[in-house]
Design a protein around this motif. Structure first.
Motif, mmCIF file in Angstrom:
data_model
loop_
_atom_site.group_PDB
_atom_site.id
_atom_site.type_symbol
_atom_site.label_atom_id
_atom_site.label_comp_id
_atom_site.label_asym_id
_atom_site.label_seq_id
_atom_site.Cartn_x
_atom_site.Cartn_y
_atom_site.Cartn_z
ATOM 1 N N SER A 184 0.832 -1.202 0.000
ATOM 2 C CA SER A 184 0.000 0.000 0.000
ATOM 3 C C SER A 184 0.865 1.249 0.000
ATOM 4 O O SER A 184 2.066 1.215 0.302
ATOM 5 C CB SER A 184 -0.924 0.007 1.219
ATOM 6 O OG SER A 184 -0.174 0.175 2.409
ATOM 7 N N ASP A 185 0.244 2.385 -0.327
ATOM 8 C CA ASP A 185 0.973 3.655 -0.323
ATOM 9 C C ASP A 185 1.533 3.964 1.063
ATOM 10 O O ASP A 185 2.627 4.516 1.196
ATOM 11 C CB ASP A 185 0.043 4.791 -0.769
ATOM 12 C CG ASP A 185 -0.322 4.697 -2.249
ATOM 13 O OD1 ASP A 185 0.390 3.980 -2.986
ATOM 14 O OD2 ASP A 185 -1.319 5.326 -2.648
ATOM 15 N N ARG A 202 4.539 1.761 1.567
ATOM 16 C CA ARG A 202 5.589 2.242 0.666
ATOM 17 C C ARG A 202 6.260 3.499 1.230
ATOM 18 O O ARG A 202 7.479 3.657 1.154
ATOM 19 C CB ARG A 202 4.983 2.532 -0.707
ATOM 20 C CG ARG A 202 5.997 2.871 -1.786
ATOM 21 C CD ARG A 202 5.248 3.271 -3.060
ATOM 22 N NE ARG A 202 4.414 2.185 -3.551
ATOM 23 C CZ ARG A 202 4.833 1.279 -4.433
ATOM 24 N NH1 ARG A 202 6.070 1.339 -4.900
ATOM 25 N NH2 ARG A 202 4.019 0.330 -4.843
ATOM 26 N N ALA A 203 5.455 4.390 1.819
ATOM 27 C CA ALA A 203 6.008 5.620 2.379
ATOM 28 C C ALA A 203 6.932 5.335 3.554
ATOM 29 O O ALA A 203 7.895 6.067 3.790
ATOM 30 C CB ALA A 203 4.874 6.551 2.811
ATOM 31 N N GLU A 253 10.797 3.692 -1.516
ATOM 32 C CA GLU A 253 10.524 3.183 -2.857
ATOM 33 C C GLU A 253 11.457 2.038 -3.240
ATOM 34 O O GLU A 253 11.051 1.092 -3.912
ATOM 35 C CB GLU A 253 10.643 4.318 -3.880
ATOM 36 C CG GLU A 253 9.525 5.348 -3.797
ATOM 37 C CD GLU A 253 8.178 4.758 -4.174
ATOM 38 O OE1 GLU A 253 8.147 3.754 -4.920
ATOM 39 O OE2 GLU A 253 7.149 5.306 -3.726
#
Length: 288
Positions: A5-6, A9-10, A14
């Protein structure tokens, strides 16, 4: 078939997310952090779940059908305890990764006391965000619209004041209403869903009630966390797994009390509702 999920990932960056999606750091197989069943990210949709403490984080894997990819904020102590229980053998299921600096959660009532219908509460243990009171949490089933539903009843051990306020009053219910809870006028009716909140159940035990991040991001934060994972009855767990949702009631201190049986607690809920002292929300179940 790996979902990052974002929010995850945060936290991990990356580069690490790319390595996971490329299969470089993903496990060939895993034990689901939720249901503990075997999983294979090459054959079935798999979620990454990042448990974040003050200094470290643990990346675990779960069936996408059990729990979505998300970030769960926990204390460092719980990362060594409750999270270890959820993830099991970390060498097989996940890898320790540095935690990015976390924004402190929005001050909300929080605590560590929990009990079963006929059990005894754990010792009071007040978190830094919960200096006013400890939350007592009770699990059981309630009859709503002619069907049994799993329920959690939350009651503080003392008045809850609004963050930054010196008022001696109790702001517990107004704070929850601002978060989406609605007053209960009829205990026999299923309450409305509350957006962004969920109940975390893993390995058949209750771990936390999660709320949306204060900054509006995808990351969930714990509004309440069990000091130790709270066992639930087989009936409660089966009902929760079948409906994939849990009713969460909340009432100010002194409204419900520690009732030894479900019928007595039902009476206490009805009395609190009649007095305008009960709010509720329907939350999705995260885990099994």
């Amino acid at each position: 078939m790996l979902d990052v999920s974002d929010a995850v990932r945060a936290e991990i960056g990356e580069a690490e997310a790319a390595r996971l999606l490329a299969g470089e750091n993903a496990p060939g197989s895993y034990d689901c952090t939720s249901c503990r069943g075997p999983g294979d990210p090459n054959r079935e949709p798999t979620s990454t779940v990042l448990f974040v403490g003050e200094e470290t984080a643990v990346l675990a894997f779960a069936h996408a059908s059990c729990i979505p990819s998300q970030v769960v904020t926990v204390s460092e102590e719980q990362l060594q305890g409750a999270v270890r229980t959820i993830t099991g053998d970390q060498e097989q299921q996940g890898a320790a990764v540095p935690a990015q600096p976390q924004q402190p959660p929005q001050p909300q009532p929080s605590g560590q006391e929990a009990q079963e219908w006929q059990g005894t509460p754990e010792g009071p243990r007040i978190s830094p965000q919960a200096r006013q009171a400890v939350l007592g949490v009770t699990c059981g089933q309630v009859l709503l619209d002619d069907a049994l539903h799993p329920a959690i009843v939350v009651e503080p051990t003392g008045p809850i004041s609004r963050p930054g306020s010196d008022s001696p009053g109790d702001d517990f219910l107004p704070l929850l209403i601002e978060q989406g809870f609605l007053p209960v006028t009829d205990v026999a009716t299923l309450p409305s869903p509350i957006r962004g909140w969920s109940v975390l159940l893993a390995m058949g035990e209750l771990h936390a009630i999660l709320q949306p991040s204060h900054d509006g991001g995808d990351q969930s934060v714990a509004w309440w966390q069990a000091h130790r994972p709270l066992p639930v009855t087989d009936g409660w767990r089966s009902a929760a797994a079948g409906g994939r949702s849990v009713v969460v009631y909340a009432a100010p201190v002194g409204s419900i009390g520690q009732q030894p049986r479900e019928d007595l607690l039902r009476e206490a809920l009805e009395k609190a509702a009649a007095g305008g002292l009960l709010v509720a929300g329907l939350m999705p179940l995260a885990g099994t």
